[in-house]
Design an enzyme around this catalytic site. Structure first.
Site, PDB file in Angstrom:
ATOM      1  CE1 TYR A 108      11.010   4.320   7.739  1.00 49.88           C
ATOM      2  CE2 TYR A 108      12.464   3.018   9.128  1.00 49.88           C
ATOM      3  CZ  TYR A 108      12.280   3.868   8.066  1.00 49.88           C
ATOM      4  OH  TYR A 108      13.358   4.273   7.323  1.00 49.88           O
ATOM      5  CG  ASN A 131       9.501  12.375   0.625  1.00 53.36           C
ATOM      6  OD1 ASN A 131       8.746  13.154   0.046  1.00 53.36           O
ATOM      7  ND2 ASN A 131      10.377  12.775   1.527  1.00 53.36           N
ATOM      8  CB  CYS A 139      11.356  10.657   4.394  1.00 49.13           C
ATOM      9  SG  CYS A 139      12.564  11.138   3.152  1.00 49.13           S
ATOM     10  CG  HIS A 140      15.800  13.984   7.067  1.00 41.95           C
ATOM     11  ND1 HIS A 140      14.993  14.762   6.256  1.00 41.95           N
ATOM     12  CD2 HIS A 140      16.158  14.762   8.115  1.00 41.95           C
ATOM     13  CE1 HIS A 140      14.882  15.969   6.798  1.00 41.95           C
ATOM     14  NE2 HIS A 140      15.575  16.000   7.927  1.00 41.95           N
ATOM     15  CD  GLU A 168      16.231  18.378  10.156  1.00 41.83           C
ATOM     16  OE1 GLU A 168      15.647  18.831   9.167  1.00 41.83           O
ATOM     17  OE2 GLU A 168      15.820  17.378  10.772  1.00 41.83           O
TER      18      GLU A 168
END
Length: 187
Positions: A108, A131, A139-140, A168
């Site tokens: 952040y 979001n 956003c993850h 991912e």
């Protein structure tokens, strides 16, 4: 509010939903308990949306989300998002977050720094919590300081965030899904 349509589709994580307008993807709903609950959540949030067969561009977006959630490498940055209803600040935050490649993360604070003021970290967190298109606008991939997971407003909370990062290939320094199990369940 533009005219909206939606559909529900199955993924490795469960039934997701996608809402679109003539301009692009308007919202994504991560899985609820089952397809009926996902549909009910979408209908409650987008009363005017009608269930419909997705046009080709939305079908491609769905296929990419399905593949990503099944563990395939996919880059969703080319999916068009309808952000006309999004505040200018949130658009700026989302543009930075959306540029984070799969398997990578930012904090952040790093996003706040790119916006010109590290003191905006909490505002960045609030924007990401709002979001409307998780997964497509990733956003993850945004973590708290020191690589800790931070929050996640989707169903399943931080566990869902960590699962997406694992899919991912990202390795946040925070607790894993197994660290969240009660001591007795760890064996």
């Amino acid at each position: 509010m533009p005219a909206l349509d939606f559909t529900i589709f199955d993924t490795a994580l469960g039934a997701c939903g996608i809402v679109w307008s003539a301009r692009g993807v308007f919202a994504v709903q991560l899985p609820e308990a089952d397809a009926a609950a996902t549909r009910a959540r979408l209908i409650k949030r987008y009363l005017q949306a009608l269930e419909a067969a997705p046009p080709l561009a939305i079908r491609h977006a769905i296929d990419d989300v399905i593949a990503l959630l099944a563990g395939e490498a996919r880059d969703l940055r080319d999916i068009v998002i309808d952000d006309d209803e999004t505040s200018e600040f949130n658009k700026r935050v989302y543009a930075i977050a959306r540029a984070i490649p799969p398997g990578r993360t930012m904090t952040y604070g790093e996003i706040a720094g790119r916006l010109g003021d590290k003191a905006l970290s909490r505002a960045v967190g609030r924007a990401l919590g709002e979001n409307p298109v998780p997964i497509i606008m990733p956003c993850h991939r945004v973590l708290a300081a020191a690589g800790k997971s931070g929050g996640f407003s989707a169903t399943g909370g931080v566990a869902t965030k960590l699962r997406l990062l694992t899919i991912e290939g990202a390795e946040p320094d925070g607790p894993t899904l197994f660290d969240r199990l009660p001591f007795a369940a760890r064996g």
